[in-house]
Enzyme design. Structure first.
Site, short mmCIF file in Angstrom:
data_model
loop_
_atom_site.label_atom_id
_atom_site.label_comp_id
_atom_site.label_asym_id
_atom_site.label_seq_id
_atom_site.Cartn_x
_atom_site.Cartn_y
_atom_site.Cartn_z
N THR A 85 -1.62 0.51 1.41
CA THR A 85 -1.68 -0.96 1.42
C THR A 85 -2.32 -1.38 0.11
O THR A 85 -3.21 -0.55 -0.27
CB THR A 85 -2.91 -1.05 2.48
OG1 THR A 85 -2.32 -0.79 3.88
CG2 THR A 85 -3.22 -2.85 2.56
N LYS A 160 1.16 -7.91 5.58
CA LYS A 160 0.24 -7.03 6.01
C LYS A 160 -1.22 -7.74 5.63
O LYS A 160 -2.02 -7.72 6.87
CB LYS A 160 0.08 -5.94 5.27
CG LYS A 160 -1.21 -4.79 5.44
CD LYS A 160 -1.00 -3.57 6.55
CE LYS A 160 -2.47 -3.03 6.53
NZ LYS A 160 -2.39 -2.32 7.76
N LYS A 235 -11.37 -3.59 2.92
CA LYS A 235 -10.38 -3.69 1.92
C LYS A 235 -9.46 -4.30 2.03
O LYS A 235 -8.81 -5.18 1.20
CB LYS A 235 -9.89 -2.13 1.81
CG LYS A 235 -8.63 -1.96 0.98
CD LYS A 235 -7.82 -0.64 1.13
CE LYS A 235 -6.62 -0.71 0.41
NZ LYS A 235 -5.79 0.68 0.61
P1 NAD Z 1 -6.80 8.70 2.47
O1 NAD Z 1 -7.96 8.48 1.27
O2 NAD Z 1 -7.17 9.74 3.52
O3 NAD Z 1 -5.52 9.23 1.56
C1 NAD Z 1 -5.06 8.99 0.28
C2 NAD Z 1 -4.78 10.31 -0.65
O4 NAD Z 1 -4.28 9.83 -1.77
C3 NAD Z 1 -5.94 11.13 -0.63
O5 NAD Z 1 -5.60 12.66 0.04
C4 NAD Z 1 -6.17 11.36 -2.33
O6 NAD Z 1 -6.47 12.77 -2.54
C5 NAD Z 1 -4.69 10.83 -2.32
N1 NAD Z 1 -4.55 10.64 -3.89
C6 NAD Z 1 -5.49 9.66 -4.68
N2 NAD Z 1 -5.10 9.64 -5.90
C7 NAD Z 1 -3.65 10.42 -6.11
C8 NAD Z 1 -3.00 10.51 -7.08
N3 NAD Z 1 -3.30 10.15 -8.31
N4 NAD Z 1 -1.89 11.15 -6.88
C9 NAD Z 1 -1.55 11.88 -5.59
N5 NAD Z 1 -2.39 11.71 -4.49
C10 NAD Z 1 -3.53 10.84 -4.78
O7 NAD Z 1 -6.54 7.25 2.88
P2 NAD Z 1 -5.48 6.83 4.14
O8 NAD Z 1 -6.34 6.74 5.46
O9 NAD Z 1 -4.54 8.09 4.24
O10 NAD Z 1 -4.81 5.84 3.75
C11 NAD Z 1 -3.90 5.74 2.74
C12 NAD Z 1 -3.23 4.18 2.63
O11 NAD Z 1 -2.76 3.57 3.85
C13 NAD Z 1 -4.20 3.16 2.08
O12 NAD Z 1 -3.66 2.18 1.22
C14 NAD Z 1 -4.96 2.59 3.31
O13 NAD Z 1 -5.19 1.38 3.05
C15 NAD Z 1 -3.61 2.76 4.25
N6 NAD Z 1 -3.62 2.20 5.80
C16 NAD Z 1 -4.82 3.24 6.16
C17 NAD Z 1 -4.69 3.17 7.51
C18 NAD Z 1 -5.84 4.09 8.30
O14 NAD Z 1 -6.16 3.94 9.41
N7 NAD Z 1 -6.46 5.24 7.67
C19 NAD Z 1 -4.00 2.40 8.36
C20 NAD Z 1 -3.37 1.61 7.73
C21 NAD Z 1 -3.09 1.63 6.32
#
Ligand code: NAD
Length: 288
Positions: A85, A160, A235
């Protein structure tokens, strides 16, 4: 298909694990090292031979930097499927860069949370060329239960944030109505029975009721453990307001919801709690 999966956090790791049951997946994350998945040493190594590179990253700045890193390494004609997102502008910027690099890009943020990612029941809302959308459809089928093509690049993100702006606003309205009902001596079950079958019904009332013990099981019945954390709602609301400013759209309710969730997360004790914990927040307050 050969798939590179970059960003193996709470969402990315289970999505990659589901894909790995049917496809050749190689993942990369600078921090997370999930078990049972083939891992690369860098993002560009994970992207190099892939037919599709999926990214699941925290925000638009990181997406832009990963895109800059991996595009020169990717095969001509390969697809970048971004499921993070992010702001609409970043989604459109990377899609243009992908095109210039001889690649194709689809932004496909998800709804459904960690449970949906684990069980392969996410909903994808996608923006980008319809032919590319069709090519990655089998991957959506593995990771989710529904994928909607919403138009050109960035429109997945647009869908979204519009959806989540409605949910944020509606959750606040539902919570403040419960507190008003309490103060008027109206029983919460009676309130639910009326509203859930009257014109005030909504997803936040009917499916995700913020009052413990009322309606279907929800995070309210589990001490407001997320679910969908308040900081993630903040966010998405922030992204909705960035987009509204850029597009000159008047969104007063979205703006008010953003301010309330910001206060809840940054100044009160909302961080780490489900976004329905707005109900005990309102309960603890008086009209000021
Ligand atoms: P998270 O923080 O658990 O995972 C993000 C990952 O990206 C981390 O493991 C981090 O180390 C990695 N990362 C950061 N910089 C990086 C780079 N330069 N190269 C490679 N990897 C890198 O977050 P999440 O909960 O998995 O969410 C991911 C996305 O999904 C976000 O955009 C969030 O808004 C969206 N989202 C999350 C949810 C939820 O319930 N968690 C629901 C819908 C959408």
């Amino acid at each position: 298909m050969k798939i590179g999966f970059i960003g193996l956090g709470n969402m990315g790791a289970p999505m990659a694990a589901n894909l790995a049951k049917e496809h050749d997946v190689i993942g990369f994350d600078p921090v997370a090292q999930p078990q049972g998945l083939k891992l690369a040493q860098s993002a560009s190594a994970a992207a190099k031979d892939a037919d599709v590179v999926i990214t699941m990253l925290p925000n638009g700045d990181i997406l832009r930097s990963v895109a800059k890193d991996i595009y020169p390494a990717m095969k001509q004609g390969a697809i970048h499927l971004d499921c993070s997102t992010v702001d609409v502008e970043s989604a459109r910027a990377v899609a243009a860069q992908a095109l210039a690099a001889g690649l194709s890009a689809v932004d496909a943020p998800v709804s459904g949370g960690i449970g949906g990612a684990t069980h392969g029941t996410l909903t994808f809302m996608a923006g980008g060329p319809v032919t590319t959308f069709a090519t990655v459809m089998p991957l959506f089928d593995i990771m989710g239960q529904k994928a909607v093509h919403c138009g050109d690049a960035g429109n997945g993100q647009a869908a979204k944030i519009c959806n989540n702006m409605i949910v944020g606003v509606t959750m606040i309205a539902t919570c403040e109505a419960f507190v008003l009902a309490d103060k008027l001596g109206l029983d919460r079950q009676a309130m639910f029975d009326v509203v859930s079958t009257s014109s005030g019904y909504s997803w936040t009332m009917n499916a995700y009721c913020p009052a413990p013990g009322i309606g279907p099981h929800s995070p309210a019945d589990n001490g407001y453990q997320p679910g969908f954390a308040s900081e993630l709602m903040l966010k998405d609301l922030n992204l909705s307001q960035m987009a509204a400013i850029a597009a000159d759209a008047d969104t007063p309710m979205g703006q008010a919801a953003t301010a309330l969730y910001r206060q809840f997360v940054e100044d009160e004790d909302g961080r780490g709690k489900d976004f329905s914990a707005m109900l005990p927040r309102f309960e603890s307050r008086r009209r000021s």
